[in-house]
Design a protein around this motif. Structure first.
Motif, mmCIF file in Angstrom:
data_model
loop_
_atom_site.group_PDB
_atom_site.id
_atom_site.type_symbol
_atom_site.label_atom_id
_atom_site.label_comp_id
_atom_site.label_asym_id
_atom_site.label_seq_id
_atom_site.Cartn_x
_atom_site.Cartn_y
_atom_site.Cartn_z
ATOM 1 N N PRO A 402 35.445 42.058 34.873
ATOM 2 C CA PRO A 402 36.143 42.770 35.948
ATOM 3 C C PRO A 402 35.202 43.121 37.092
ATOM 4 O O PRO A 402 33.993 43.313 36.889
ATOM 5 N N LEU A 403 35.757 43.190 38.292
ATOM 6 C CA LEU A 403 35.020 43.712 39.434
ATOM 7 C C LEU A 403 35.397 45.189 39.579
ATOM 8 O O LEU A 403 36.555 45.503 39.878
ATOM 9 N N PRO A 404 34.498 46.112 39.352
ATOM 10 C CA PRO A 404 34.844 47.537 39.292
ATOM 11 C C PRO A 404 35.565 48.043 40.530
ATOM 12 O O PRO A 404 36.451 48.893 40.438
ATOM 13 N N GLU A 405 35.201 47.521 41.688
ATOM 14 C CA GLU A 405 35.800 48.021 42.921
ATOM 15 C C GLU A 405 37.154 47.374 43.220
ATOM 16 O O GLU A 405 37.843 47.789 44.155
ATOM 17 N N ARG A 406 37.539 46.359 42.421
ATOM 18 C CA ARG A 406 38.805 45.657 42.643
ATOM 19 C C ARG A 406 39.477 45.469 41.286
ATOM 20 O O ARG A 406 39.226 44.486 40.596
ATOM 21 N N PRO A 407 40.320 46.386 40.856
ATOM 22 C CA PRO A 407 40.824 46.398 39.480
ATOM 23 C C PRO A 407 41.626 45.170 39.077
ATOM 24 O O PRO A 407 41.724 44.882 37.884
ATOM 25 N N ASP A 408 42.204 44.445 40.011
ATOM 26 C CA ASP A 408 42.987 43.261 39.668
ATOM 27 C C ASP A 408 42.282 41.967 40.040
ATOM 28 O O ASP A 408 42.912 40.917 40.235
ATOM 29 N N VAL A 409 40.955 42.029 40.125
ATOM 30 C CA VAL A 409 40.154 40.833 40.423
ATOM 31 C C VAL A 409 39.041 40.727 39.394
ATOM 32 O O VAL A 409 38.386 41.723 39.057
ATOM 33 N N PHE A 410 38.831 39.517 38.888
ATOM 34 C CA PHE A 410 37.827 39.246 37.862
ATOM 35 C C PHE A 410 36.935 38.098 38.322
ATOM 36 O O PHE A 410 37.359 37.221 39.066
ATOM 37 N N ARG A 411 35.698 38.115 37.850
ATOM 38 C CA ARG A 411 34.770 37.010 38.080
ATOM 39 C C ARG A 411 34.677 36.185 36.799
ATOM 40 O O ARG A 411 34.509 36.742 35.709
ATOM 41 N N THR A 412 34.778 34.867 36.908
ATOM 42 C CA THR A 412 34.589 33.994 35.746
ATOM 43 C C THR A 412 33.094 33.912 35.450
ATOM 44 O O THR A 412 32.315 33.458 36.278
ATOM 45 N N VAL A 413 32.695 34.357 34.255
ATOM 46 C CA VAL A 413 31.273 34.433 33.931
ATOM 47 C C VAL A 413 30.834 33.373 32.922
ATOM 48 O O VAL A 413 29.637 33.225 32.670
ATOM 49 N N ALA A 414 31.780 32.636 32.346
ATOM 50 C CA ALA A 414 31.419 31.559 31.412
ATOM 51 C C ALA A 414 32.583 30.587 31.316
ATOM 52 O O ALA A 414 33.738 30.949 31.543
ATOM 53 N N GLY A 415 32.276 29.349 30.976
ATOM 54 C CA GLY A 415 33.308 28.347 30.748
ATOM 55 C C GLY A 415 33.853 27.742 32.030
ATOM 56 O O GLY A 415 33.185 27.716 33.069
ATOM 57 N N ARG A 416 35.106 27.289 31.966
ATOM 58 C CA ARG A 416 35.744 26.615 33.090
ATOM 59 C C ARG A 416 35.738 27.497 34.332
ATOM 60 O O ARG A 416 35.995 28.680 34.274
ATOM 61 N N GLU A 417 35.423 26.903 35.470
ATOM 62 C CA GLU A 417 35.431 27.568 36.781
ATOM 63 C C GLU A 417 34.471 28.754 36.844
ATOM 64 O O GLU A 417 34.722 29.751 37.536
ATOM 65 N N VAL A 418 33.357 28.661 36.129
ATOM 66 C CA VAL A 418 32.402 29.760 36.143
ATOM 67 C C VAL A 418 31.989 30.087 37.579
ATOM 68 O O VAL A 418 31.786 29.201 38.408
ATOM 69 N N GLY A 419 31.917 31.368 37.876
ATOM 70 C CA GLY A 419 31.579 31.840 39.214
ATOM 71 C C GLY A 419 32.781 32.126 40.079
ATOM 72 O O GLY A 419 32.685 32.909 41.035
ATOM 73 N N GLU A 420 33.937 31.532 39.777
ATOM 74 C CA GLU A 420 35.129 31.687 40.617
ATOM 75 C C GLU A 420 35.884 32.978 40.285
ATOM 76 O O GLU A 420 35.715 33.575 39.221
ATOM 77 N N LEU A 421 36.755 33.390 41.227
ATOM 78 C CA LEU A 421 37.537 34.615 41.062
ATOM 79 C C LEU A 421 38.898 34.328 40.429
ATOM 80 O O LEU A 421 39.504 33.276 40.656
ATOM 81 N N LEU A 422 39.380 35.295 39.649
ATOM 82 C CA LEU A 422 40.755 35.332 39.144
ATOM 83 C C LEU A 422 41.416 36.558 39.768
ATOM 84 O O LEU A 422 40.949 37.687 39.584
ATOM 85 N N ARG A 423 42.497 36.331 40.512
ATOM 86 C CA ARG A 423 43.206 37.432 41.186
ATOM 87 C C ARG A 423 44.605 37.586 40.595
ATOM 88 O O ARG A 423 45.331 36.601 40.424
ATOM 89 N N LEU A 424 44.982 38.813 40.289
ATOM 90 C CA LEU A 424 46.300 39.112 39.754
ATOM 91 C C LEU A 424 47.204 39.625 40.870
ATOM 92 O O LEU A 424 46.768 40.406 41.721
ATOM 93 N N THR A 425 48.454 39.177 40.851
ATOM 94 C CA THR A 425 49.466 39.679 41.792
ATOM 95 C C THR A 425 50.563 40.361 40.991
ATOM 96 O O THR A 425 51.108 39.774 40.046
ATOM 97 N N ARG A 426 50.913 41.587 41.382
ATOM 98 C CA ARG A 426 51.896 42.378 40.648
ATOM 99 C C ARG A 426 53.157 42.569 41.499
ATOM 100 O O ARG A 426 53.101 42.564 42.736
ATOM 101 N N ASP A 427 54.285 42.799 40.819
ATOM 102 C CA ASP A 427 55.515 43.121 41.546
ATOM 103 C C ASP A 427 55.595 44.630 41.756
ATOM 104 O O ASP A 427 54.658 45.374 41.441
ATOM 105 N N GLU A 428 56.734 45.084 42.287
ATOM 106 C CA GLU A 428 56.864 46.496 42.633
ATOM 107 C C GLU A 428 56.822 47.405 41.403
ATOM 108 O O GLU A 428 56.541 48.600 41.512
ATOM 109 N N ARG A 429 57.046 46.850 40.227
ATOM 110 C CA ARG A 429 56.991 47.644 39.003
ATOM 111 C C ARG A 429 55.599 47.612 38.359
ATOM 112 O O ARG A 429 55.371 48.238 37.328
#
Length: 458
Positions: A402-429
């Motif tokens: 996890p990126l502490p300053e961005r709760p819905d963003v993660f850094r890939t630290v091993a395996g496929r796409e290492v180094g790239e970001l994973l971003r979550l999108t949420r609905d109104e709920r």
């Protein structure tokens, strides 16, 4: 009942006999078993052959010099892409980078100027540098792998200058002492085996003359025992097990050194080279990491094992031989490591329940689709992970931090796409309805790109 040690011992004895090697000393290190050693033959002198017998390890020395270079990088004394001339006053070839010299892709000729292997007289460090203007660049830099003792010797001098001591002093203080490699050093001492040339057409074994490699010492000077070298091989494969505080080198730096930068043969991808380390792939997603060594009268092979079923932690093997022609030495550690993993595999740790995934991530676990393929996102051992639904069992998962300053963003630290970001999108709920991994869209059902609105990202 035939034990694993019976099998390993027979392999050593066969190699010694078939390879006609006067003395062979072997050690196998692993975190979950006592050290195993085996010595076959005789030293060729008055000292008995045993685990404490010292052999010349030749180019295995390069792995030590490479670790010293990486220590300098981690301490901010250099950058791997620095030209070496930024740190050493050189009459020529100062534009070659540290990284290229470590990976043997600088194109520098193999040996110092002169016929070193005719005279067995190597220049001292000052002479080696002074003669650089007479040395060839035999290939364009970065063109391909070309092994160079000269290049590694320059890196040893670089370390000495940056640390303010001799190469041997820096090595003893910063690597040998912290890892407890008390039998390793630049001189043979009084427990050394005699090195031989075994005649091709008779059983005669002729002693080779002693040699001191002067300014080329960082490439080939060291002597050691099989137990010391098995421990060193285990460190190269699993540094966290032998150096948990990272006093010698951080595990992440060893990861960097083990990444293959070039293949040693473009037509047969049987081995690669990282930053000072030889990488030998094995079946079952296993790699052996270490180095071979050859000096007059001696051959050595020192490798640690990573990955695969049955591989124990801190698993390393050293085979040291007292014949310059006993090439069976080079294959033996790979066979011993494979046999140990097969016939005495690491114990299987029982699975135990763990804490649940964090509340804000539980709804996103399970199956997602990206680029038409299915992936499974899960929470194990305190980390978010992802695997292709059809991935083979042995393929490691992608791991996210996890990126502490961005709760819905993660850094890939091993395996496929290492180094790239994973971003979550949420609905109104607050439910996760879409993800982007390395900018690729992931959805709960399989979708084409046709309905995607590139203006809104939905």
């Amino acid at each position: 009942m035939i034990t694993v040690h019976d099998r390993l011992g027979r392999m050593v004895r066969q190699s010694q006999a078939q390879g006609r090697i006067p003395a062979v000393s072997v050690a196998l290190h692993r975190a979950d078993r006592p050290l195993w050693t085996c010595a076959v033959g005789g030293t060729g002198n008055d000292s008995p052959l045993g685990p404490d017998t010292v052999f010349r390890i030749g180019s295995v020395t390069k792995t030590f010099t490479s670790v010293l270079v990486m220590q300098c990088r981690d301490d901010g004394l250099l950058d791997l892409d620095d030209p070496i001339g930024r740190h050493l006053d050189l009459p020529a070839h100062g534009e070659l980078t540290v990284r290229r010299l470590l990976s043997h892709t600088a194109g520098l000729q193999r040996e110092p100027h002169g016929d070193v292997w005719d005279t067995l007289r190597a220049p001292d460090a000052a002479g080696l540098i002074a003669d650089l203007a007479r040395v060839e660049r035999v290939l364009p830099t970065g063109r391909r792998y070309h092994y160079s003792n000269l290049g590694m010797a320059l890196l040893g001098e670089l370390v000495a200058r940056l640390r303010g001591g001799t190469w041997a002093e820096v090595l003893a203080e910063r690597v040998l002492a912290p890892l407890g490699l008390t039998a390793t050093g630049p001189a043979p001492g009084d427990r050394a085996a005699t090195g031989f040339l075994v005649d091709a057409y008779s059983d005669e074994a002729r002693p080779e003359p002693p040699t001191d490699f002067g300014g080329v010492a960082p490439a080939a000077q060291l002597w050691s025992t099989a137990p010391d070298m098995a421990r060193w091989a285990a460190f190269l494969a699993d540094p966290a097990a032998l150096d948990p505080a990272g006093a010698v080198l951080a595990p992440a730096t060893l990861d960097e050194m083990r990444w293959p930068l070039t293949t040693t043969d473009e037509s047969l991808w049987a081995a690669g080279f990282g930053l000072g380390l030889i990488l030998v792939p094995q079946p079952g997603r296993v790699v052996h990491v270490g180095h071979d060594g050859a000096m007059p009268g001696f051959l050595a092979a020192v490798y640690g094992r990573r990955g695969g079923d049955g591989t124990a932690g801190a698993m390393g093997c050293a085979v040291l031989g007292s014949s310059g022609t006993g090439v069976a030495v080079f294959d033996l550690p790979h066979r011993l490591l494979a046999a140990a993993a097969e016939y005495d595999p690491a114990d299987v740790e029982p699975w135990r329940p763990g804490p649940p995934a964090p509340e804000h991530l539980r709804g996103m676990l399970g199956r997602w689709w990206g680029e038409g393929f299915e992936y499974v996102f899960s929470w194990h051992d305190g980390t978010l992970r992802a695997r292709g639904a059809d991935d083979p069992a042995g393929r490691p998962p992608a791991v996210f931090a996890p990126l502490p300053e961005r709760p819905d963003v993660f850094r890939t630290v091993a395996g496929r796409e290492v180094g790239e970001l994973l971003r979550l999108t949420r609905d109104e709920r607050g439910a996760v309805v879409r993800m982007h991994w390395a900018t690729y869209r992931f959805t709960r059902r399989q979708e084409t790109f046709e309905g995607y609105d590139f203006r809104t990202g939905s």
